[in-house]
Design a protein around this motif. Structure first.
Motif, PDB file in Angstrom:
ATOM      1  N   ASP A 370       0.817  -1.214   0.000  1.00 24.32           N
ATOM      2  CA  ASP A 370       0.000   0.000   0.000  1.00 24.32           C
ATOM      3  C   ASP A 370       0.853   1.267   0.000  1.00 24.32           C
ATOM      4  OD1 ASP A 370       0.971   0.181   2.594  1.00 24.32           O
ATOM      5  OD2 ASP A 370      -0.997   0.260   3.557  1.00 24.32           O
ATOM      6  N   GLY A 371       2.184   1.087  -0.130  1.00 20.60           N
ATOM      7  CA  GLY A 371       3.073   2.240  -0.261  1.00 20.60           C
ATOM      8  C   GLY A 371       3.611   2.788   1.033  1.00 20.60           C
ATOM      9  N   ALA A 372       3.322   2.140   2.169  1.00 21.81           N
ATOM     10  CA  ALA A 372       3.814   2.618   3.465  1.00 21.81           C
ATOM     11  C   ALA A 372       4.328   1.439   4.284  1.00 21.81           C
ATOM     12  CB  ALA A 372       2.718   3.352   4.230  1.00 21.81           C
ATOM     13  N   TYR A 373       5.230   1.731   5.192  1.00 27.35           N
ATOM     14  CA  TYR A 373       5.754   0.726   6.115  1.00 27.35           C
ATOM     15  C   TYR A 373       5.599   1.228   7.546  1.00 27.35           C
ATOM     16  CZ  TYR A 373       9.831   3.790   6.471  1.00 27.35           C
ATOM     17  OH  TYR A 373      10.646   4.867   6.695  1.00 27.35           O
ATOM     18  N   ASP A 374       5.657   0.301   8.493  1.00 25.55           N
ATOM     19  CA  ASP A 374       5.538   0.641   9.916  1.00 25.55           C
ATOM     20  C   ASP A 374       6.914   0.850  10.533  1.00 25.55           C
ATOM     21  OD1 ASP A 374       2.836   0.226   9.658  1.00 25.55           O
ATOM     22  OD2 ASP A 374       2.768  -1.582  10.924  1.00 25.55           O
ATOM     23  N   ILE A 375       6.989   1.761  11.490  1.00 28.20           N
ATOM     24  CA  ILE A 375       8.153   1.895  12.368  1.00 28.20           C
ATOM     25  C   ILE A 375       7.743   1.386  13.739  1.00 28.20           C
ATOM     26  CG2 ILE A 375       9.823   3.471  13.423  1.00 28.20           C
ATOM     27  CD1 ILE A 375       9.335   5.369  11.059  1.00 28.20           C
ATOM     28  N   PRO A 376       8.370   0.316  14.231  1.00 28.01           N
ATOM     29  CA  PRO A 376       7.958  -0.253  15.519  1.00 28.01           C
ATOM     30  C   PRO A 376       8.529   0.510  16.707  1.00 28.01           C
ATOM     31  CG  PRO A 376       9.646  -1.629  14.513  1.00 28.01           C
ATOM     32  CD  PRO A 376       9.336  -0.544  13.522  1.00 28.01           C
ATOM     33  N   TYR A 377       7.811   0.448  17.813  1.00 33.13           N
ATOM     34  CA  TYR A 377       8.222   1.134  19.037  1.00 33.13           C
ATOM     35  C   TYR A 377       9.604   0.685  19.488  1.00 33.13           C
ATOM     36  CZ  TYR A 377       8.002   2.737  23.929  1.00 33.13           C
ATOM     37  OH  TYR A 377       8.258   3.337  25.140  1.00 33.13           O
ATOM     38  N   ARG A 378       9.933  -0.597  19.284  1.00 32.97           N
ATOM     39  CA  ARG A 378      11.223  -1.128  19.738  1.00 32.97           C
ATOM     40  C   ARG A 378      12.409  -0.391  19.115  1.00 32.97           C
ATOM     41  NH1 ARG A 378      10.336  -6.822  17.577  1.00 32.97           N
ATOM     42  NH2 ARG A 378       8.805  -5.624  16.373  1.00 32.97           N
ATOM     43  N   CYS A 379      12.222   0.233  17.950  1.00 32.87           N
ATOM     44  CA  CYS A 379      13.307   0.982  17.313  1.00 32.87           C
ATOM     45  C   CYS A 379      13.679   2.235  18.099  1.00 32.87           C
ATOM     46  CB  CYS A 379      12.913   1.383  15.894  1.00 32.87           C
ATOM     47  SG  CYS A 379      12.798   0.010  14.733  1.00 32.87           S
ATOM     48  N   LEU A 380      12.810   2.657  18.997  1.00 29.08           N
ATOM     49  CA  LEU A 380      13.050   3.861  19.796  1.00 29.08           C
ATOM     50  C   LEU A 380      13.748   3.538  21.114  1.00 29.08           C
ATOM     51  CD1 LEU A 380      10.970   4.793  17.690  1.00 29.08           C
ATOM     52  CD2 LEU A 380       9.810   6.076  19.493  1.00 29.08           C
ATOM     53  N   LEU A 381      13.915   2.251  21.434  1.00 29.45           N
ATOM     54  CA  LEU A 381      14.379   1.823  22.744  1.00 29.45           C
ATOM     55  C   LEU A 381      15.810   1.295  22.699  1.00 29.45           C
ATOM     56  CD1 LEU A 381      11.177  -0.083  23.921  1.00 29.45           C
ATOM     57  CD2 LEU A 381      11.882   2.231  24.566  1.00 29.45           C
ATOM     58  N   SER A 382      16.592   1.717  23.665  1.00 35.64           N
ATOM     59  CA  SER A 382      17.959   1.237  23.821  1.00 35.64           C
ATOM     60  C   SER A 382      17.976  -0.175  24.399  1.00 35.64           C
ATOM     61  CB  SER A 382      18.720   2.190  24.753  1.00 35.64           C
ATOM     62  OG  SER A 382      19.932   1.617  25.201  1.00 35.64           O
TER      63      SER A 382
END
Length: 452
Positions: A370-382
């Motif tokens: 659909d032309g979009a991807y998700d950014i997961p919350y875990r990418c924000l966490l150390s």
């Protein structure tokens, strides 16, 4: 409201370090949660790369088909800029690389961002440089900043790193990565500049008369009716000039004034944006390249005969430097495959866009599905520091995936998510790693964030 400085100390619930678009959105979201929030910024103005480095326009809030997938505070900023005649809103990208781009007036944005921060109850500390992070076990207790008032200790329950270079994460001992896996090289830096006195109707006519000299995805069939927003090409002119700059075309965007362009054509390679000696060299090389490119454009490009430099970035633009090695690293295949994640906190439709660290090329890969991807919350966490969140350019991704998440609207979206998550963590007295992600998603949706 956050406390005042007393005895070279100040405390808050949430501290956001870095006043770029990610930091602004993070601090606004945190402030709106009712928590005492401080935003620390090293310059005397807000905006980060969008103002200090003249990164312009913002691209993109939409998928390649034109569906808007980034809204929230980012869209609120656009709406308020439009109300002040400081942005035309989302325009078709006449380069053809994406569906829309969003011009804005950077000087108005500097003021608007501060107004929104103040409305959210955020305390702003400008001319403040984080040079030490005080850690106890797996938690940050305080950041120490150098200011005109001397050293100041800023303590909080949750810290958000929106420095772009993962400065807070790095100083805290959180694991970080730089560049591509095989050699650590990063995407090149660019010194951007503006020119005024440009005859844009003449540029547009030349494009329509010589389509073979411009990017193949340029929407030539619609160009007569569309406002000219960006240009990629002049291949013949650039090749003939043979300047000592390792790229193969001219790129510029129009505005904010009707005789003005923002030139994104210089390229400084092989230097590390977090190394002071490299950064010093990059600034010098970048400014020399600006003079070469501006002279070339004035002497050779149709429409630029009366043009001249009107502004050069306060600093060189850094596409890539440090990023955290987080709980999950977004992968290139996640982006291209339009992957969905259960812990989604932002979406983006911007393609992978890698300016090669070594050669002239730009490698692009568009998002499927659909032309979009998700950014997961875990990418924000150390992985290591439990009360640290990241947003913007330094979230956890691979070198390839960073080439999409680094773009400003995506940074705004991850910033709003980080600020909202920090507010939840303080509210429930837990670390950001232990908040209820479904509740975070509900709060983001209620704030007009697109997650579905």
């Amino acid at each position: 409201m956050a406390n005042t400085i007393q005895n070279n100390r100040i405390e808050a619930d949430i501290v956001v370090c870095g006043g770029g678009p990610a930091g602004v959105c993070a601090a606004i979201a945190a402030g709106r949660s009712g928590k005492r929030t401080i935003l620390i910024e090293r310059y005397g103005f807000i905006g980060g790369m969008s103002t200090a480095a003249l990164v312009y326009p913002w691209m993109t809030f939409h998928t390649v088909e034109g569906k808007q997938v980034i809204k929230g505070i980012g869209q609120e900023i656009i709406d308020r800029l439009m109300a002040q005649n400081a942005s035309p809103g989302h325009l078709r990208d006449t380069v053809g690389f994406v569906n829309t781009i969003t011009p804005y007036h950077p000087e108005v944005y500097k003021i608007l961002a501060v107004d929104m921060l103040q409305d959210a109850g955020v305390k702003l500390l400008l001319h403040s440089f984080v040079d030490h992070v005080q850690v106890n076990g797996d938690r940050i207790e305080a950041v120490h900043i150098t200011t005109k008032s001397g050293k100041i200790e800023v303590s909080a329950q949750v810290f958000i790193d929106t420095t772009g270079d993962a400065d807070v994460a790095h100083l805290s001992g959180a694991p970080c990565l730089t560049g591509r896996d095989e050699d650590g090289k990063t995407q090149p830096m660019t010194m951007k500049f503006r020119m005024r006195g440009v005859d844009l109707p003449k540029v547009k006519q030349y494009m329509m008369d010589h389509p073979d000299e411009f990017y193949k995805k340029t929407p030539f069939s619609e160009l007569a009716e569309l406002p000219l927003s960006g240009v990629l090409g002049f291949f013949k002119h650039w090749k003939e000039a043979d300047l000592p700059i390792n790229r193969d075309q001219v790129l510029f965007f129009t505005g904010p004034n009707d005789d003005e362009v923002l030139v994104n054509t210089t390229r400084v390679q092989g230097l590390n944006g977090t190394n002071v000696e490299d950064l010093t060299e990059a600034e010098t090389l970048g400014r020399k390249q600006v003079m070469m490119v501006a002279d070339f454009m004035q002497q050779n490009l149709p429409g630029f005969e009366r043009a001249s430099i009107s502004q050069v970035g306060a600093q060189i633009g850094v596409r890539e430097s440090r990023r955290i090695d987080g709980q999950y690293a977004l992968q290139a295949e996640d982006v291209v495959g339009g992957r969905r994640f259960e812990d989604v906190i932002a979406r983006s439709g911007y393609p992978i866009d890698i300016h090669d660290p070594s050669n002239k090329s730009v490698t692009a890969a568009w998002v499927q599905g659909d032309g979009a991807y998700d950014i997961p919350y875990r990418c924000l966490l150390s992985k290591k520091i439990t009360n640290l969140l990241t947003a913007g350019r330094c979230i956890s991704t691979t070198h390839e995936a960073l080439a999409t998440t680094r773009l400003t609207p995506s940074c705004m979206a991850t910033g709003q998510a980080a600020g909202t998550a920090a507010g939840l963590a303080v509210e429930y007295g837990v670390s950001p790693q232990h908040i209820n992600v479904q509740e975070l998603q509900n709060r983001l949706r209620s704030a007009n964030v697109v997650l579905d």
